[in-house]
Scaffold this motif. Structure first.
Motif, PDB file in Angstrom:
ATOM      1  N   ALA A   1      28.284 -14.400  65.286  1.00 12.99           N
ATOM      2  CA  ALA A   1      29.610 -14.372  65.896  1.00 12.99           C
ATOM      3  C   ALA A   1      29.548 -13.237  67.320  1.00 12.99           C
ATOM      4  O   ALA A   1      29.818 -13.647  68.181  1.00 12.99           O
ATOM      5  CB  ALA A   1      30.811 -13.905  65.087  1.00 12.99           C
ATOM      6  N   MET A   2      28.750 -12.062  67.059  1.00 17.28           N
ATOM      7  CA  MET A   2      28.401 -11.344  68.045  1.00 17.28           C
ATOM      8  C   MET A   2      27.472 -12.064  69.074  1.00 17.28           C
ATOM      9  O   MET A   2      27.396 -11.457  70.313  1.00 17.28           O
ATOM     10  CB  MET A   2      27.856 -10.006  67.529  1.00 17.28           C
ATOM     11  N   LEU A   3      26.483 -12.813  68.663  1.00 12.26           N
ATOM     12  CA  LEU A   3      25.390 -13.494  69.604  1.00 12.26           C
ATOM     13  C   LEU A   3      26.251 -14.517  70.578  1.00 12.26           C
ATOM     14  O   LEU A   3      25.906 -14.550  71.637  1.00 12.26           O
ATOM     15  CB  LEU A   3      24.400 -14.156  68.697  1.00 12.26           C
ATOM     16  N   GLU A   4      27.122 -15.259  69.745  1.00 10.40           N
ATOM     17  CA  GLU A   4      27.657 -16.463  70.500  1.00 10.40           C
ATOM     18  C   GLU A   4      27.984 -16.088  72.113  1.00 10.40           C
ATOM     19  O   GLU A   4      27.985 -16.619  73.013  1.00 10.40           O
ATOM     20  CB  GLU A   4      28.985 -17.118  69.953  1.00 10.40           C
ATOM     21  N   PRO A   5      29.141 -15.003  72.224  1.00 13.30           N
ATOM     22  CA  PRO A   5      29.443 -14.544  73.562  1.00 13.30           C
ATOM     23  C   PRO A   5      28.485 -13.912  74.474  1.00 13.30           C
ATOM     24  O   PRO A   5      28.453 -13.708  75.601  1.00 13.30           O
ATOM     25  CB  PRO A   5      30.638 -13.815  73.441  1.00 13.30           C
ATOM     26  N   ALA A   6      27.635 -12.836  73.677  1.00 14.58           N
ATOM     27  CA  ALA A   6      26.919 -11.970  74.365  1.00 14.58           C
ATOM     28  C   ALA A   6      25.497 -12.608  74.834  1.00 14.58           C
ATOM     29  O   ALA A   6      24.947 -12.128  75.841  1.00 14.58           O
ATOM     30  CB  ALA A   6      26.728 -10.557  73.359  1.00 14.58           C
ATOM     31  N   LEU A   7      24.934 -13.441  73.731  1.00 14.82           N
ATOM     32  CA  LEU A   7      23.637 -13.880  74.101  1.00 14.82           C
ATOM     33  C   LEU A   7      23.649 -14.719  75.549  1.00 14.82           C
ATOM     34  O   LEU A   7      22.326 -14.468  76.294  1.00 14.82           O
ATOM     35  CB  LEU A   7      23.168 -14.648  72.825  1.00 14.82           C
ATOM     36  N   PRO A   8      24.359 -15.602  75.583  1.00 16.72           N
ATOM     37  CA  PRO A   8      24.069 -16.259  76.905  1.00 16.72           C
ATOM     38  C   PRO A   8      24.271 -15.415  78.168  1.00 16.72           C
ATOM     39  O   PRO A   8      23.602 -15.702  79.193  1.00 16.72           O
ATOM     40  CB  PRO A   8      25.373 -17.389  77.149  1.00 16.72           C
ATOM     41  N   ILE A   9      25.184 -14.441  78.220  1.00 13.84           N
ATOM     42  CA  ILE A   9      25.224 -13.608  79.176  1.00 13.84           C
ATOM     43  C   ILE A   9      24.062 -12.495  79.395  1.00 13.84           C
ATOM     44  O   ILE A   9      23.825 -12.566  80.499  1.00 13.84           O
ATOM     45  CB  ILE A   9      26.538 -12.719  79.120  1.00 13.84           C
ATOM     46  N   TRP A  10      23.421 -12.169  78.471  1.00 13.53           N
ATOM     47  CA  TRP A  10      22.252 -11.327  78.333  1.00 13.53           C
ATOM     48  C   TRP A  10      21.162 -12.321  78.868  1.00 13.53           C
ATOM     49  O   TRP A  10      20.164 -11.638  79.566  1.00 13.53           O
ATOM     50  CB  TRP A  10      21.946 -10.861  76.910  1.00 13.53           C
ATOM     51  N   MET A  11      21.280 -13.440  78.540  1.00 11.94           N
ATOM     52  CA  MET A  11      20.230 -14.368  78.912  1.00 11.94           C
ATOM     53  C   MET A  11      20.337 -14.733  80.396  1.00 11.94           C
ATOM     54  O   MET A  11      19.237 -14.525  81.322  1.00 11.94           O
ATOM     55  CB  MET A  11      20.069 -15.880  78.366  1.00 11.94           C
ATOM     56  N   MET A  12      21.423 -14.849  81.010  1.00 18.25           N
ATOM     57  CA  MET A  12      21.761 -14.769  82.445  1.00 18.25           C
ATOM     58  C   MET A  12      21.212 -13.557  83.190  1.00 18.25           C
ATOM     59  O   MET A  12      20.752 -13.598  84.230  1.00 18.25           O
ATOM     60  CB  MET A  12      23.217 -15.044  82.547  1.00 18.25           C
ATOM     61  N   GLU A  13      21.275 -12.406  82.684  1.00 19.06           N
ATOM     62  CA  GLU A  13      20.760 -11.075  83.286  1.00 19.06           C
ATOM     63  C   GLU A  13      19.388 -10.988  83.023  1.00 19.06           C
ATOM     64  O   GLU A  13      18.910 -10.632  84.228  1.00 19.06           O
ATOM     65  CB  GLU A  13      21.619  -9.949  82.418  1.00 19.06           C
ATOM     66  N   THR A  14      18.638 -11.534  82.074  1.00 14.74           N
ATOM     67  CA  THR A  14      17.498 -11.047  82.075  1.00 14.74           C
ATOM     68  C   THR A  14      16.346 -12.310  81.934  1.00 14.74           C
ATOM     69  O   THR A  14      15.305 -12.037  82.439  1.00 14.74           O
ATOM     70  CB  THR A  14      17.045 -10.455  80.550  1.00 14.74           C
ATOM     71  N   MET A  15      16.727 -13.395  81.829  1.00 17.99           N
ATOM     72  CA  MET A  15      15.859 -14.743  81.507  1.00 17.99           C
ATOM     73  C   MET A  15      15.886 -15.665  82.569  1.00 17.99           C
ATOM     74  O   MET A  15      15.199 -16.495  83.086  1.00 17.99           O
ATOM     75  CB  MET A  15      15.993 -15.388  80.336  1.00 17.99           C
TER      76      MET A  15
ATOM     77  N   PRO B   1      16.870  -9.104  70.549  1.00 21.77           N
ATOM     78  CA  PRO B   1      16.499  -8.230  71.874  1.00 21.77           C
ATOM     79  C   PRO B   1      15.256  -8.115  72.200  1.00 21.77           C
ATOM     80  O   PRO B   1      14.942  -7.732  73.616  1.00 21.77           O
ATOM     81  CB  PRO B   1      17.136  -6.822  71.632  1.00 21.77           C
ATOM     82  N   LEU B   2      14.061  -8.394  71.190  1.00 19.87           N
ATOM     83  CA  LEU B   2      12.736  -8.230  71.730  1.00 19.87           C
ATOM     84  C   LEU B   2      12.172  -9.446  72.386  1.00 19.87           C
ATOM     85  O   LEU B   2      11.183  -9.433  72.949  1.00 19.87           O
ATOM     86  CB  LEU B   2      11.792  -8.008  70.395  1.00 19.87           C
ATOM     87  N   ALA B   3      12.884 -10.470  72.601  1.00 25.46           N
ATOM     88  CA  ALA B   3      12.601 -11.829  73.301  1.00 25.46           C
ATOM     89  C   ALA B   3      12.391 -11.275  74.812  1.00 25.46           C
ATOM     90  O   ALA B   3      13.445 -10.846  75.252  1.00 25.46           O
ATOM     91  CB  ALA B   3      13.615 -12.931  72.843  1.00 25.46           C
TER      92      ALA B   3
ATOM     93  N   MET C   1      23.050  -5.473  68.771  1.00 23.39           N
ATOM     94  CA  MET C   1      22.192  -6.312  67.770  1.00 23.39           C
ATOM     95  C   MET C   1      21.674  -5.223  67.031  1.00 23.39           C
ATOM     96  O   MET C   1      21.698  -5.419  65.511  1.00 23.39           O
ATOM     97  CB  MET C   1      20.858  -6.784  68.252  1.00 23.39           C
ATOM     98  N   THR C   2      21.449  -3.851  67.048  1.00 21.72           N
ATOM     99  CA  THR C   2      21.137  -2.997  66.137  1.00 21.72           C
ATOM    100  C   THR C   2      22.065  -2.557  65.349  1.00 21.72           C
ATOM    101  O   THR C   2      21.793  -2.503  63.954  1.00 21.72           O
ATOM    102  CB  THR C   2      20.438  -1.647  66.839  1.00 21.72           C
ATOM    103  N   ILE C   3      23.429  -2.149  65.926  1.00 19.83           N
ATOM    104  CA  ILE C   3      24.214  -1.873  65.014  1.00 19.83           C
ATOM    105  C   ILE C   3      24.745  -2.985  64.029  1.00 19.83           C
ATOM    106  O   ILE C   3      25.054  -2.692  62.695  1.00 19.83           O
ATOM    107  CB  ILE C   3      25.685  -1.847  65.969  1.00 19.83           C
ATOM    108  N   ILE C   4      24.904  -4.324  64.108  1.00 19.17           N
ATOM    109  CA  ILE C   4      25.254  -5.305  63.301  1.00 19.17           C
ATOM    110  C   ILE C   4      24.134  -5.408  62.394  1.00 19.17           C
ATOM    111  O   ILE C   4      24.451  -5.888  60.938  1.00 19.17           O
ATOM    112  CB  ILE C   4      25.442  -6.594  63.947  1.00 19.17           C
TER     113      ILE C   4
END
Length: 515
Positions: free
Chosen positions: A310-324, A377-379, A454-457
């Motif tokens: 559930a934490m990945l769903e909103p945060a992962l796409p935005i993190w990908m937009m920032e870094t990838m 987050p290591l990806a 990701m570390t917290i959960i």
């Protein structure tokens, strides 16, 4: 040819009438309902972050252009083309420019970076974490509030009417998603979906638990039903991202609406939701079940395991937009490994968990969720997300396929065998993960960053895992222990099943499952 088609249709209707009370057909209906519900749940995952960012970016650009538009006559300019020497002159009353002067016209080129799918990591993009997180969490929050009412309601009127009501509400929500263009309407559609999901999931799981009374059969049936959930999670993100990029936002939701209508027709014919069929015995109250520590441990496992995805769903796409700098369709493809592995995990451990011990399966699953989520987050690119996302989905499949049957087993063992309320608790636990995950996750990702989130959960899942050991051999309550003692059986209980008000315990009972 027309007569042949009529006979074929007639034979299909005859088969449906004959199979109306079949457990297989009920399992199929629950499978389809969970499939469509979770397709709608996840199809928005790749669409909403990109769509809201585009809408907000366009609004910001309009405000910026409006602020740069001259408001006074002294700063207005007019370009005049001279027919004498084919030059362009600008006239006006600007204090910085002369009244008339030559101006060279050069073609304007837009930087290719601005036309890519790679937005800048600015405040606007970071603010999307909070908005998207709240939007995604609204469904689970409403479902969390609704579940305590749906569980006791199924005990009074049966499972059929709430199941059909869930379809109707989900259809309305799907249509709203298709044609809503503002954040407020999208938020309302997502919240309305929570009510429909509460009806479908609580009534569906309770219905399966009531018709599959043997513990092992129940585990297999719930594993198949969770396969529908997994299929929805699997198909939703790539389906939504591909349709959004190549067709538009409306198309995927219209397709889901058509499929929902077909499912509603099947429910209307088979379940006959106009009939009120209350339970034959009064179930244990919701408050009493929530005080049971073993039920709370099982519910906690479901909550914290699903909170990871559930934490990945909103945060992962935005993190990908920032870094990838991914393409739009890649935002949904990133979740495919987790979806495939969840489907594999629920089908494998629906059978295997009963043999190895559901407590052990859940304990290993919780540990694997934590380790996999720490590796996300290591990806460095989308290919680096394959292994950790696969591990997250597979581990959550282990937990769900173990804990969902245990909820029904604990009610059989320690309470009255009426299942609406206990699966309301299970759904509450599921919704707690999907309510707290996106809402808190979006704020945490904005304040301290995605890796720390990701570390917290991950650490929370690892620390909760040892509690599953207490589900190894949960004790029966005093009344059912007295039944065991009166049977003059000193051997250790190997299996426990219910059929009506009769109880079978011991190592030497007939293992044939009731129909």
């Amino acid at each position: 040819m027309g007569l042949f088609d009529a006979l074929r249709d007639f034979s299909l209707l005859t088969w449906l009438r004959e199979e109306r009370q079949s457990r297989r057909l009920i399992l199929l209906i629950v499978f389809i309902a969970l499939l469509l519900d979770n397709m709608l749940l996840t199809v928005v995952v790749p669409i909403i972050p990109s769509y809201l960012y585009t809408v907000d970016d366009e609004a910001a650009q309009m405000v910026k252009n409006h602020s740069m538009t001259p408001l006074s006559p002294s700063s207005t300019f007019q370009s005049i083309v001279s027919l004498y020497d084919n030059t362009t002159r600008v006239t006006g009353f600007s204090p910085q420019m002369s009244t008339a002067g030559p101006m060279s016209l050069a073609p304007t080129f837009v930087s290719p970076q601005n036309q890519s799918d790679c937005p800048k990591a600015d405040d606007q993009l970071l603010n999307e974490n909070v908005k998207v997180g709240l939007l995604f969490a609204s469904k689970a929050t409403v479902q969390l509030i609704t579940n305590p009412f749906i569980g006791p309601l199924t005990n009074r009127i049966g499972y059929q009417i709430p199941m059909f009501a869930g379809f109707c509400i989900m259809f309305v929500s799907t249509i709203m998603f298709a044609f809503s263009s503002s954040y407020t309407l999208l938020f309302l559609a997502r919240s309305l979906q929570g009510v429909g999901s509460s009806c479908s999931s609580v009534a569906g799981m309770g219905m399966l638990a009531s018709v599959y009374t043997d513990d092992e059969e129940r585990g297999n049936a719930i594993g198949i039903a969770l396969g529908g959930l997994a299929m929805g999670v699997l198909v939703g993100p790539p389906f939504g991202s591909v349709m959004y990029e190549f067709v538009g936002k409306t198309a995927p939701f219209l397709i889901l609406a058509v499929l929902a209508v077909l499912d509603g027709a099947l429910q209307l014919f088979v379940l006959q939701p106009s009939k009120v069929e209350p339970e034959s015995q009064k179930g244990t109250s919701l408050i009493t079940l929530m005080k049971d520590p073993y039920i709370l441990i099982a519910a906690g496992s479901i909550c914290f395991a699903n909170m990871a995805i559930a934490m990945l769903e909103p945060a992962l796409p935005i993190w990908m937009m920032e870094t990838m700098c991914p393409r739009k369709w890649q935002l949904g493809i990133a979740f495919v490994p987790a979806s495939i592995s969840y489907l594999i995990g629920t089908n494998i451990f629906a059978v295997l968990a009963h043999k190895m011990g559901r407590w052990l399966c859940s304990l290993i699953g919780m540990l694997l969720v934590g380790i996999s989520i720490l590796c996300v987050p290591l990806a460095k690119d989308i290919y680096g997300l394959i292994v950790p996302n696969f591990g997250v989905g597979f581990a959550i499949g282990m937990v769900d396929s173990s804990m969902m049957p245990i909820m029904g087993y604990l009610v059989d063992l320690r309470h009255v065998s009426v299942y609406g309320s206990v699966y309301a608790i299970a759904d509450v636990a599921f919704c707690m993960g999907f309510a707290l995950g996106p809402s808190a996750g979006g704020a945490i990702a904005r304040s301290i960053g995605f890796p720390w989130l990701m570390t917290i959960i991950g650490l929370v899942d690892i620390m909760f895992a040892p509690l599953c050991f207490f589900l190894r051999n949960p004790p029966a309550n005093e009344e059912k222990m007295a039944i065991l003692m009166d049977s003059n059986c000193s051997m250790k209980t190997r299996s426990y099943s219910t059929q009506g008000s009769s109880y079978q315990m011991g190592d030497d009972f007939d293992p044939e499952s009731p129909e």
